[in-house]
Design a protein around this motif. Structure first.
Motif, PDB file in Angstrom:
ATOM      1  N   UNK B  39       0.813  -1.220   0.000  1.00 46.46           N
ATOM      2  CA  UNK B  39       0.000   0.000   0.000  1.00 46.46           C
ATOM      3  C   UNK B  39       0.844   1.266   0.000  1.00 46.46           C
ATOM      4  N   UNK B  40       1.917   1.179  -0.773  1.00 49.38           N
ATOM      5  CA  UNK B  40       2.831   2.302  -0.925  1.00 49.38           C
ATOM      6  C   UNK B  40       3.170   2.437  -2.397  1.00 49.38           C
ATOM      7  N   UNK B  41       3.818   3.516  -2.745  1.00 50.81           N
ATOM      8  CA  UNK B  41       4.338   3.629  -4.098  1.00 50.81           C
ATOM      9  C   UNK B  41       5.266   2.455  -4.369  1.00 50.81           C
ATOM     10  N   UNK B  42       5.176   1.871  -5.557  1.00 49.32           N
ATOM     11  CA  UNK B  42       6.157   0.824  -5.902  1.00 49.32           C
ATOM     12  C   UNK B  42       7.552   1.444  -5.913  1.00 49.32           C
ATOM     13  N   UNK B  43       8.552   0.646  -5.598  1.00 45.71           N
ATOM     14  CA  UNK B  43       9.915   1.182  -5.559  1.00 45.71           C
ATOM     15  C   UNK B  43      10.283   1.869  -6.870  1.00 45.71           C
ATOM     16  N   UNK B 123      -1.009   9.419  -0.040  1.00 47.27           N
ATOM     17  CA  UNK B 123      -0.500   9.533   1.330  1.00 47.27           C
ATOM     18  C   UNK B 123       0.995   9.250   1.384  1.00 47.27           C
ATOM     19  N   UNK B 124       1.414   8.211   0.689  1.00 44.90           N
ATOM     20  CA  UNK B 124       2.832   7.862   0.667  1.00 44.90           C
ATOM     21  C   UNK B 124       3.645   8.951  -0.033  1.00 44.90           C
ATOM     22  N   UNK B 125       3.098   9.461  -1.129  1.00 44.44           N
ATOM     23  CA  UNK B 125       3.811  10.509  -1.881  1.00 44.44           C
ATOM     24  C   UNK B 125       3.976  11.766  -1.033  1.00 44.44           C
ATOM     25  N   UNK B 126       2.956  12.092  -0.258  1.00 47.17           N
ATOM     26  CA  UNK B 126       3.049  13.278   0.607  1.00 47.17           C
ATOM     27  C   UNK B 126       4.172  13.081   1.627  1.00 47.17           C
ATOM     28  N   UNK B 362       6.557   5.760  -9.603  1.00 46.70           N
ATOM     29  CA  UNK B 362       7.060   4.950  -8.494  1.00 46.70           C
ATOM     30  C   UNK B 362       7.770   5.851  -7.500  1.00 46.70           C
ATOM     31  N   UNK B 363       8.250   5.224  -6.440  1.00 46.83           N
ATOM     32  CA  UNK B 363       8.944   5.969  -5.398  1.00 46.83           C
ATOM     33  C   UNK B 363      10.180   6.678  -5.946  1.00 46.83           C
ATOM     34  N   UNK B 364      10.967   5.943  -6.732  1.00 41.68           N
ATOM     35  CA  UNK B 364      12.216   6.537  -7.209  1.00 41.68           C
ATOM     36  C   UNK B 364      11.947   7.690  -8.175  1.00 41.68           C
ATOM     37  N   UNK B 365      10.955   7.523  -9.033  1.00 39.40           N
ATOM     38  CA  UNK B 365      10.651   8.576  -9.995  1.00 39.40           C
ATOM     39  C   UNK B 365      10.139   9.838  -9.315  1.00 39.40           C
ATOM     40  N   UNK B 366       9.303   9.637  -8.309  1.00 41.54           N
ATOM     41  CA  UNK B 366       8.734  10.773  -7.565  1.00 41.54           C
ATOM     42  C   UNK B 366       9.849  11.533  -6.844  1.00 41.54           C
ATOM     43  N   UNK B 367      10.743  10.785  -6.205  1.00 45.43           N
ATOM     44  CA  UNK B 367      11.853  11.440  -5.506  1.00 45.43           C
ATOM     45  C   UNK B 367      12.762  12.181  -6.485  1.00 45.43           C
ATOM     46  N   UNK B 368      12.983  11.566  -7.637  1.00 44.66           N
ATOM     47  CA  UNK B 368      13.804  12.238  -8.654  1.00 44.66           C
ATOM     48  C   UNK B 368      13.163  13.531  -9.147  1.00 44.66           C
TER      49      UNK B 368
ATOM     50  N   UNK C  76       1.672  25.298 -15.776  1.00 44.24           N
ATOM     51  CA  UNK C  76       2.028  25.269 -17.186  1.00 44.24           C
ATOM     52  C   UNK C  76       1.386  24.106 -17.933  1.00 44.24           C
ATOM     53  N   UNK C  77       0.484  23.398 -17.287  1.00 39.85           N
ATOM     54  CA  UNK C  77      -0.205  22.318 -17.979  1.00 39.85           C
ATOM     55  C   UNK C  77       0.705  21.161 -18.348  1.00 39.85           C
ATOM     56  N   UNK C  78       1.783  20.989 -17.594  1.00 41.60           N
ATOM     57  CA  UNK C  78       2.657  19.853 -17.884  1.00 41.60           C
ATOM     58  C   UNK C  78       1.999  18.552 -17.423  1.00 41.60           C
ATOM     59  N   UNK C  79       2.160  17.523 -18.223  1.00 47.01           N
ATOM     60  CA  UNK C  79       1.592  16.222 -17.872  1.00 47.01           C
ATOM     61  C   UNK C  79       2.717  15.197 -17.868  1.00 47.01           C
ATOM     62  N   UNK C  80       2.868  14.508 -16.752  1.00 52.24           N
ATOM     63  CA  UNK C  80       4.016  13.618 -16.591  1.00 52.24           C
ATOM     64  C   UNK C  80       3.858  12.308 -17.350  1.00 52.24           C
ATOM     65  N   UNK C  81       2.665  11.740 -17.315  1.00 54.33           N
ATOM     66  CA  UNK C  81       2.474  10.419 -17.904  1.00 54.33           C
ATOM     67  C   UNK C  81       1.855  10.523 -19.288  1.00 54.33           C
ATOM     68  N   UNK C  82       2.435   9.801 -20.242  1.00 56.16           N
ATOM     69  CA  UNK C  82       1.880   9.785 -21.589  1.00 56.16           C
ATOM     70  C   UNK C  82       0.478   9.183 -21.600  1.00 56.16           C
ATOM     71  N   UNK C  83       0.244   8.211 -20.731  1.00 52.08           N
ATOM     72  CA  UNK C  83      -1.104   7.626 -20.677  1.00 52.08           C
ATOM     73  C   UNK C  83      -2.136   8.690 -20.312  1.00 52.08           C
TER      74      UNK C  83
END
Lengths: 506, 506, 506, 506
Positions: B39-43, B123-126, B362-368, C76-83
């Protein structure tokens, strides 16, 4: 969401609702189960979501989509553009192997599975369309012409092997060189023959009333004059433009059986006609047919690019050899030969289109499409007859052509025809008038007033386009093919009326 | 292709290859399993195919997609257009029920599941973004302004109930009417207050160097003059255009706790800033915060239309009541109140966008993404400073604003500014010069030379747009928000150089 | 491929063919031209490709899709996911501005254009459905309940301003607090009233034969006892479950006009019924109606999440003020007030769904859908009557409800009913039997045998779900709504027969 | 939204914003204009939306998508399934005509235009990759093997015509029968030769150090012993698995020129290597090359199914005939011959994939991909060398193979190798260990310890897979192909280390 995941989901949503949802997912999987176990068209067409689920799962099974895969080979199914990947459902490895286009690929279990299913569904669809006693079909990503070439190359190779065995050691074997071909004025088939390295011999048609039919006498004569041992095959045609009818493939099949000659049928868009399917079935039941080729685009309403190769079932082939006790007269498994001749892999795109379409239709949808086409043909015939009466023309009497209809064009003055361009003068201008009014596919042939001589594959054809050196009148053809609607016919007749009027005024 | 179907498939393709494929499918299901159990962002971010598999499975669990379902109710989730159905992955029932927008729908187990997962992932992203001790978030398909209104309506209703309990029977209870609001010149927030039926009281900012900051003294004075019992809430703001800094929400939170006043924070695009997340966390750890509202589009890069409502965790809220032993000072669960106030169902579209995006990262992408934004802010600051030096301007010193930067505009002659239209004369013409050169989002404020008076929600603001009645210079702002790249900054500085030159020449 | 590009293409493909192709492209543009100039539903539905062309072009016009754009703003209306980007056709800026949800966005010309077209098409669709003299509609990305709340908040604000003007300076104005509401047992509407801060007063229905109708006498009495000056509005309902009929909105409208009281109609799924459209039209022609709210999902077959707010045309509103010479009795432009109350931007997703669907249908498709629904209602009525006769029940006589039908349940023994769970005992078990057989939406109400008391928004309702404190029998309801087919009805009756039998056996 | 429609839109949205939007649309059209006028790869890759706009417009130009079209022909491009239609962007007519696969189709101006553009872009891409003086390429929807067959059939037909002219009238001309082929152990190429009806003659390789190279002496000898007049062509190969190097195609080309023999190069995945492109260029500049065949999947990262046929430019071909004054030695335009041999239409799917991909990359993207591959090759070489040193092996010295690398396997005991199955014993078990660890494409060849004899196309090969009858060691190959990343190499080396260890332990 396998059952285990559904269980986990009950921590987030009430068990009762998840259970219903889980059953719904199982219902979808059950559709796939039925498909995999019955290996036939589903009774009813699938919705798009179920079709896409199957494709998605299959693509997951291909190695290019394995999670965490590192590819260090020369062919890893990498796809650079997301647009391309999406339109192929991430399927990238194509079908077949270097050994056989119908063989499974170790790197692509999913693609291999889809190919296998497609072949089974096409087999079922052929049977439902009326083709009895057919062997397993081969779907190739080649349009009809190239598929015919492939079949002929397979024949070429088979003959070379047969003759090599018989030839004295060291000598280059001499194989039969000629292909007898009942005339049809469509370039593709003739080019297929020459592309495969054979020399075509044209057998002219004869006219019976309005209809142009196989000249069996001429075929016999030619066969004898060239010598059966020099003849690699007879190529006949079923589906065609009126006033040509289908070839008398039953008589040809009998002749081939007697003479030990290979018989290949170009049945390009014949699957859609119950009559033509019946004819092919009768031909291989009562004589010899080695290969029948049909396009996927015309018979299954997919984009151009695929063909179905099919021959009689093993049962039929076995029976023949029993009857004849003559090895030479054995019908050749050209479908299998074509599959193993094919060098390397091939696109899975055409196969995919057919698979999607057959699942979309299901058994009931496919039968409805076929039924509807027969009805539209009848409707087109009656509408055209009624129109013909009203303008003093007549529908050409071509009782054996179940798809295409011809309308005589006696009453249009061809001398003073309006002309848009040098190439569009005379009676053919009527055709361009129709096209400009959004009637596509109506063909005007100046079979009497505008004979065109044309050279195809090195052979000269007087009055090309008319299937015959002479014909007593100009005419227009229309066809009632799969997907054609009554509305299309109505629009066509309406515009025809307008064009007749305008043409006469000018 | 559940295991049973994979077994069946081995009749068509070699068991060995099917087994590998079956494992590959299991690998995908395992990703979902991990999601549902952790129940968290995937790694790591999922590929699109896995995301779509989850959405597809969920949609199969909604009753409108049950095979063979016959709907005879008034709301059956039927979708007329295939384009519409596809773009929503056949999810049609929306989220929530008449009782609560966060409640599960019996007819839509799949949609309910996705909503539940989304809430957990947000919640996890926050938390990953730096927001500590937050309670479970509520994602609503309302943009920030309307989400603030929803929160304020929930407050309105909560207060009405509280006061009804205390009021003498039969009498209409009189509830607090005023909302104190630290000025920010952006219409939405002010309109949210009046839309919810409150009377806003503007607390002007004070200037500290270049930066505009909360005037705590003025806030105290106003609070006392109106009387805490008449004040429904204080609304503060974090993310904003320079030279305004975030409000001193820690001091405000302490004040609110002392006085038993509700504190609502407009944190519109603050999640993307580690500093602002830290500030909010400190505020509710050290004082009172009842509700924090942020947009989904700006923080998660999705189309406009969603907001996240969040408050402190129960632990924090419990602690407060212990500390104070004063029922009035209890922080209110406005997130829960908003969820149950919401009348009826709501669109699942905004929730879906957030879900897809978080799985994609995912977790890594969000942190990046977050890390990269902090870097781009630093880069923008340095680039702008370097540019400023080169043209004799300076970057406004706003150390507390971690997103937006201001550039002084002393050197541009505002009297003789070129003008494209009456509304675009003076210094603001610089803004339109930039927009015409494809720099969007740069804002030119004539805070000194072009003061605009404007009335918003019935309140008159002198020098509107500058957050303050007077400011010592004109300026231009740019922001380094999520998704902004170094290349964007470079292009902006390049064009700025060109525009400065042109502006001065004219 | 504008004409210039087509010209260039003639260097690659024959001019003659390119010209035909160019005309074909022009034909598509002409469809858009007709749309933009006539501002009505196209005569015939568009194909998906043309719809997508319009959406694509519009998205190109939004600044987030400008080529070479560098964004340095906070939004700026940026969208991260192509989906996500794809499913929104790259439209990211939403609709509206901080000033007004119907206002155009400078950064998003395309989105603004689509919003404007959608509003015009919905207006046309309402008129075709039978709603005469309607003003321009407002499409909001809120489901019905929240849209009602928005309308009531706009009323709240309008009243506050009106009363502020009249109140003595400095005093907090006291605005009307009560909303009279003709009972309907559906939580959303009641919650909308309390969410907007009003106190609801329930007006019970009276029974006429089987049908439950507005108790005008009770309404009069309540109005007088509370005093019109304390009443903010009367909220009535049209579309509802049988045996409730639509409220007598003509009489209510007349009463509101006489008494100077705002009249809001909850017409949730009433657009699909010609009779209800006629009723609403008559109501505002003959009395006072300030706002009518309907959902987009139920009336236009799109996913949950949008609503249409509409009021009478200006002509109607002007006429009223002339007739009455009484400022108070002027009907309020609540549609306009709601649009300008809305704080900030909003999702364009719901609007997009409606636009796509209306273009997909065109005028002819929309009329067919409506016609077909009327036919299915008639078919459902007759099928249910026939079934009722066969089992000794009867269809409840609710002549004014044009959508929902009730079937009496006298013959099922409710004491010994089978029970799956404590919550599913008694007669309601019949409902779960149907749901398990894939009949969704059939509602079983134990109006006689299983009266449930329920508290909604603080108000206690005996026999909740039955719209009335008592009713002489249990019953089951089904509805013939847009998109319901004869096949759905047949399946429902079939399963009903099975369930009756099983229920009686147990 | 052509300019006229944009004008109309100004009635709905402010002119100023519409104008900006209209310019943005023009910007997209300008990209297409540049493409159509410059006929080269765009400088920078297009975004998906622009690519789809081009495809959509093209599809509108095909008659099957004409609005209001009524089709009454036998081939109307009808597509039954929406899924199929969408994935082909409604393009259904394929490419080519019965006369020529590169010819335009009257019914399909759009498809014809796309085919024409694709051919130009591929030409540009080849040149950027380093292929100089190439003639216009032909893209065929056939994978490499079948494309080679097509080229050989075109040769077969050309030879037949040449010899027919020279033969005495009436006699069946005898054409050259043999094709000399420098051994490469990959079935496809050999099957291509026999499929086209030629008799292959294998020229063994010779070993120079580790590398296997063309045995020019053996080639000379064979050529003389068979007689040049009996030799239809020499087929050479460039891209291949180490330790085979590319054939010495410059020497072969010189030989072919001297002897008047056709030279066909199988350059399957050679486009991606600057060295191989240079080699091919030098070959046709300094000698004779009639046809070079490469796959689209390996060189352009699209799904399997297409090939590019290319030959030297006319300038090169003209020069040769001048130099030699010998008609026989004229290089044949096999590309043109293949195009006109192709019977009938063909799928446009492979062409579409290439077009999308090249537009997606643009010039800069394509150059980056190529550059990146060269870097990854270098990285792979160094990584493998470092690994080899650490385990006491060495990288085979194959300086001329710019794609594939070999690692010696001296240290693994092949006698006691672990074994999963009878077919996977000995050293090749290492390969399956790697595959099970998600390393796909690493090939283990028991060239010393596990020689396999295999018969392909009737020819027996001892030690099949090793390209040579004997080789001094077993080895493993990996390849650095287009799209392979440093991460792939790292993962491969990691797993290799693990597998070496495990293998030795067992």
């Amino acid at each position: 969401m396998d059952p285990q995941n559904c269980d986990l989901a009950t921590g987030l949503v009430s068990k009762r609702y998840i259970n219903q949802g889980s059953q719904a997912i199982s219902g979808r999987h059950k559709l796939i189960k039925t498909l995999l176990s019955q290996r036939k068209l589903p009774d009813h067409g699938w919705d798009d979501a179920t079709i896409e689920m199957l494709l998605q799962d299959a693509s997951f099974m291909d190695s290019n989509n394995f999670l965490d895969n590192a590819g260090v080979g020369e062919r890893e199914g990498r796809v650079a553009s997301q647009l391309v990947a999406r339109r192929h459902y991430n399927l990238a490895h194509g079908v077949g192997r270097s050994g056989n286009i119908a063989a499974e690929q170790p790197k692509a279990a999913g693609s291999s599975l889809l190919a296998s299913i497609t072949s089974l569904l096409v087999g079922d669809a052929l049977q439902l369309a009326g083709l009895g006693d057919a062997g397993p079909p081969l779907i190739v990503p080649l349009a009809t012409g190239m598929a015919l070439t492939l079949g002929l190359l397979a024949l070429q190779q088979t003959l070379a092997l047969q003759h090599a065995t018989k030839a004295s050691p060291g000598a280059i074997p001499i194989t039969p060189t000629y292909v007898l071909w009942s005339r049809i004025d469509q370039k593709t088939c003739l080019k297929s023959i020459t592309a495969a390295g054979f020399l075509p011999v044209v057998i002219p048609l004869q006219r019976q009333g309005d209809q142009l039919v196989t000249d069996m006498q001429s075929l016999h004569d030619k066969l004898n004059s060239i010598g059966p041992e020099n003849i690699a095959a007879i190529v006949s045609t079923t589906s065609c433009f009126a006033p040509r009818g289908p070839d008398d493939i039953i008589s040809i099949a009998k002749l081939c059986q007697q003479q030990g000659i290979v018989h290949i049928i170009n049945n390009a868009y014949g699957i859609q006609s119950r009559a033509l399917c019946k004819l092919v079935t009768a031909a291989w039941r009562r004589g010899r047919v080695d290969l029948v080729v049909q396009s996927t685009d015309k018979n299954f309403m997919v984009p151009v690019g695929g063909a179905v190769l099919v021959g009689p079932s093993n049962k039929i082939r076995t029976r023949e050899s029993n009857n004849n006790n003559n090895n030479n007269n054995n019908n050749i498994d050209l479908v299998g030969a074509a599959a193993s001749l094919y060098p390397g892999r091939a696109s899975s795109s055409a196969m995919l289109d057919v698979l999607i379409t057959l699942l979309h239709w299901g058994r009931s949808g496919w039968l409805e499409m076929l039924e509807s086409r027969e009805n539209v043909y009848q409707y087109a015939l009656e509408s055209l007859q009624s129109f013909a009466r009203s303008v003093g023309e007549r529908v050409l009497d071509t009782p054996d052509n179940p798809i295409s209809l011809g309308l005589s064009l006696y009453t249009l003055n061809t001398n003073n025809a309006p002309s848009s361009s040098p190439s569009m003068n005379g009676i053919t201008y009527l055709g361009s008038m129709l096209f400009n009014r959004c009637i596509s596919g109506a063909r005007v042939v100046g079979a009497k007033s505008q004979r065109k001589q044309e050279t195809v594959a090195g052979i000269e054809f007087p009055n090309y386009g008319a299937h015959n050196d002479e014909y007593p009148c100009d005419y227009l053809t229309i066809a009632a093919t799969l997907g054609c609607s009554r509305n299309d016919i109505d629009l066509c007749i309406d515009k025809l009326r307008v064009c007749f009027k305008e043409y006469k005024q000018k």
